[in-house]
Design a protein around this motif. Sequence first.
Motif, PDB file in Angstrom:
ATOM      1  N   LEU A  45       5.822  33.250  85.012  1.00 25.86           N
ATOM      2  CA  LEU A  45       5.437  34.179  83.946  1.00 25.86           C
ATOM      3  C   LEU A  45       6.672  34.811  83.315  1.00 25.86           C
ATOM      4  N   GLY A  48       8.440  32.490  80.978  1.00 21.14           N
ATOM      5  CA  GLY A  48       7.791  32.418  79.673  1.00 21.14           C
ATOM      6  C   GLY A  48       8.103  33.629  78.828  1.00 21.14           C
ATOM      7  N   MET A  49       8.056  34.807  79.443  1.00 16.83           N
ATOM      8  CA  MET A  49       8.308  36.023  78.676  1.00 16.83           C
ATOM      9  C   MET A  49       9.748  36.070  78.199  1.00 16.83           C
ATOM     10  N   THR A  52      10.070  33.733  75.098  1.00 19.23           N
ATOM     11  CA  THR A  52       9.557  34.286  73.834  1.00 19.23           C
ATOM     12  C   THR A  52      10.413  35.447  73.372  1.00 19.23           C
ATOM     13  N   LEU A  53      10.931  36.214  74.330  1.00 16.72           N
ATOM     14  CA  LEU A  53      11.788  37.331  73.924  1.00 16.72           C
ATOM     15  C   LEU A  53      13.060  36.815  73.279  1.00 16.72           C
ATOM     16  N   TYR A  55      13.344  34.136  71.593  1.00 18.20           N
ATOM     17  CA  TYR A  55      12.985  33.750  70.227  1.00 18.20           C
ATOM     18  C   TYR A  55      12.940  34.957  69.322  1.00 18.20           C
ATOM     19  N   LEU A  56      12.353  36.057  69.860  1.00 19.21           N
ATOM     20  CA  LEU A  56      12.200  37.266  69.046  1.00 19.21           C
ATOM     21  C   LEU A  56      13.555  37.848  68.689  1.00 19.21           C
ATOM     22  N   THR A  61      16.467  31.115  65.504  1.00 20.42           N
ATOM     23  CA  THR A  61      15.494  30.138  65.995  1.00 20.42           C
ATOM     24  C   THR A  61      14.343  29.928  65.022  1.00 20.42           C
ATOM     25  N   VAL A  62      14.277  30.770  63.979  1.00 15.75           N
ATOM     26  CA  VAL A  62      13.148  30.655  63.056  1.00 15.75           C
ATOM     27  C   VAL A  62      13.208  29.319  62.332  1.00 15.75           C
ATOM     28  N   VAL A  63      12.102  28.611  62.312  1.00 19.72           N
ATOM     29  CA  VAL A  63      12.079  27.302  61.667  1.00 19.72           C
ATOM     30  C   VAL A  63      11.322  27.338  60.346  1.00 19.72           C
ATOM     31  N   THR A  64      10.781  28.477  59.980  1.00 25.06           N
ATOM     32  CA  THR A  64       9.996  28.558  58.748  1.00 25.06           C
ATOM     33  C   THR A  64      10.873  28.292  57.530  1.00 25.06           C
TER      34      THR A  64
END
Lengths: 230, 207, 375
Positions: A45, A48-49, A52-53, A55-56, A61-64
Motif C-alpha cells: 500500500l 502505491g501511495m 502516486t505522490l 506523480y503529484l 510526469t504529466v502526459v496530457t
Amino acid sequence: MGLIDFSKLKSETRTFAGKPVNVTIGPRFNKMGVPAKVVFSLKSLMEGMWLTLSYLLSPSTVVTKEYPENRLTLKFPERYRATLRLTNDENGFFKCTGCKMCERACPNLSIKVITRKGPVSDKMELDRYIWRQDSCTFCNSCVQVCPFKALNMTHDFENAVYDRRLLIYCLNRYAGPAAGILAAQDEETRKKMMEPRQPYGGNVPMNGYQLPYLKALPGKPADPAQGSNK
Amino acid sequence: MTGQAVFAITFYALSVAALSLAFAVVTARKLLRAAIALMGVLSMSAGFYVMLEAEFLAGIQVLVYVGGIVILMIFAVMLTRSADLMEKDPTFLRKLLGAASSLSFFCSTVVVLRTSPFLQSAEPVTATTENARVIGRALMDYGPTGYVLPFELVSLLLLAALIGGIVISRKTLPFEQPFTSGGDLPGEADFVVPLTQSDKAVEGGDR
Amino acid sequence: MNTVPLIEKTVHTVSSVMTTTLADRASSAMPNEWWWVVVWLAVGLAAIGALITALGLVLIYVERKIAGHFQCRLGPTRVGPFGLLQTLADTIKLMVKEDITPTEADQAMHLFAPFLALVATVLVLVVIPYSPILQIVDLNIGVLFVTAVSGYGVMGILIGGWSSNNKWSMIGAMRVGAQIISYEVSATLALLVVVLFSQTMSLAGIVESQAPGWWVWRAHGVGFLAFVIYVIAATAEINRTPFDIAEGESELTGGFHTEYSGLRFSFFFLSEFVNMFAVSALAATLFLGGWMPFHIGLSNSFNSIMDMIPTVVWFLGKTSFILFLIMWFRWTFPRLRVDQLMRLEWKILLPIGLVNLFAAAIVVLTRLFFFPGVS
C-alpha cells in the motif's frame, strides 16, 4: 504476490469430497504468518501511495497534451495510431498487392479490398482499398498481418466531418504508375493507366443524401445486385 | 412569555407531524413507505426528548432507531422482494375489527390517563448539561440506585443474539466445490489446478 | 513539574477567548427579544449555506486537479484561469439539465431522497467548532449527535436507490446500507476513545481538552490507533474508494444515483463532498486538536509563535490534511470486493478497535497521558 515462481510449484494428491484430486500448489499469500502478511500488505500500500505522490509532486510526469494550443509543436508517441495509410515503394507505387490479408484480419469489417484484372498488366491488382474509419477501432491488426508492410498507421488524427459517410475512405486515391513511367507512354495508354480516385468510396450507409462524388445507396428494398451477393 | 409560546408552537408542530406520520405508517399501501414514515415518527419523538431536555436520549433514539432499526427493517423489506407489493384494500370486516380494537385501546388509554394520579417528584427536575454523565454513572453503578445488572443482562442478550446470527449465517464446508477460486478461502492453496484427463493418462493412475 | 501551571495558564487564556455560539446567543435572546432569535437563525442558515456552496466549489475543483496530477494528467484547465471556474460551469450545467424521474419510480420518494442525504451532512456541519468564536451550536452530546445523524444519510441513499426502481440502484443502495452500518461501529469505537480521554461529548469541550496536546500523540499510541481506525472507517462511511462498492462504476454504472440527473444528482454529489469535509473536520477536531494551535509543553516562545497563526487557519489546515489523505487513498488504492470489505471491518478493525478502547480505559484510569497535569 507478483509473478509465480514456477520452480517452486509442486504437485500432490488431495481428497475433496471423498475423491482424490491431483492439484498443483502455487506460492501462497495465505501461508504467510500474520505479521508477514501485515508487513507485506502495508508495504505494498505504501509503495502505491508513494508512487502516486511522486506523480503529484513532479509535474514533468504529466502526459496530457493541451491540443489546440500546441498544435504546431505536437509530439506523438511513436506507436500512436490514427489514420490508416497505404505506403509506397521507392518508385511511388503502392506496395499493396491486394492479398486481402488485412481484410480477413479486421475484427469489425472496416476494410474492404477490391481487386481487378489490371487494364495494362493483365494481372490481378488492387482496384480500391476501402477503409471505414467510422467503424475502425485502430487495433492495428491490419498493419501487423500485412506481409508486404504496405499499411501504416499515421499520426493524422484531425478527421472530424459533419457527415458520417465521409469517413469511408478509398485509400489508393490514385491508382496507377508513377509520373516517370507515365511520361514514357503514349497519350492513349497514359489515359488508360491514370485512374484518379476520390478519397471517399465504398458503400455509403446513409440513404437519401448525395455528394458530388458520392452517390447515395438506393433505399429499401436493397438493389438486387447486392441482395444476390448474400 | 415568548419562550413559552415558541415551546408550545414547537410542541404542537411536532405532535401534528408525529401523528400524521403515524397515520401514514398504518395507511401506507407500500411497505417501504410505511417504514420511512416510521422513521419520521421516531425522529419526531427524538424531538420530544429534546424538548424535555433529554438530549442524550434523543441522540440515542436517532442513533438506534433511525440509524439501526429502521434501516434493518428496510433491508428486510428489500430482501424479501415485498418492497414492490401493494397491500390490498382491506375488507369491510377487517376495517370494522380494526376500528373497534383501536377505539377500545384509545378509550382505555384515555381512562387510565384520566384516572391515574401522577406523582409529582419532590424536587423539580433541573436541566443538567451533564445528561450523559449522569446516565453513564447510573448504568454502571452497582449500588441501590444503579442499573448495572439490567445493563449487563442486556449485553448478554445482545451477545447471544450476535452469536446466534453468526451460527445461522455461517458458511458450511464446501463439500461439493473441490476447487478454490481465489486466495481468500481459508484453504491452504492460493490456486488449485486440476490435472486434465491426459495428465492422468500419463501418470497411469487410472488403469 | 514546572510545566503544569504553564499549561493551565494556556488553557485558561484559550477558554477566556471562547465566546458564545450562535445558538447560545439565540437562546439568551429568547425571553424578551424574539427578533434576535430570527436574526441569529438566519445568520446561521446563511453561514451554513455559504459554507456548503464554497465547499462544493472548492473541493470538487481541488479533487479533480489533484486526481489529475496523481494520474499524470492536468485536471481542469480550460474554464477560467487554471480551470478555476470549471466547477461553476458544471453547476450551471447540472442546474439547467433536465431532471428525469423514471416512469416506474416512486415519484415522491425519488424526489425526497437527495434532500435527506444533504440534510444529514448539513446537520453535521452545524456542530463542528471551526474556531473558538465560530460554531453554530455546541451540543453537549456532540459526538453522539454526529454519529446519530449519519443514519439519515444512509436513509437518503437507501430511499434513493429503492425508489429509482432500477436493479443497479437497488444493489448499490443495499451495499451502502450494509457498508455504513458495519463501519459505523468502528468509527464510533474510535470516537469513544476520544470521549474517554476528554470526558465530554461536546465538540468544543473536546477541542479545549486538547490544549496540552493533541489526542493523536498524547496517549501513547492509543490515540494514534484510534485516529487510523477512524480515518479508515470514515472513508468507508462516505463511500469513497477503496470502499466505493456502492457506486462501483464498472459493475453498477452509478450505484444508487444511476437514475438521478440534473439538480437532484448534484445534491447527491454535493452531499458526498460535504460529507468528506465533515468527516475530515471531525477527525481534525477529535484527534488533531481542531482549531487548537500546536504547542510544545516547555518552550514558551515557540507556543506564542504558534498562537499568532489564526485558529481558523489551524482548523482548515488540519482538515485539509485529512482531506488530502482521503483523496490520496482514492486515487491510489483499488476497490475492495464486498466480502473483503466486510472482513476488514468485522475481523480486523472491530477487534482492534475494541482492544484499543480497553487500552484507552487503562490509560485514562492510570492518567498515563503526556502532560498529565491537565486533562
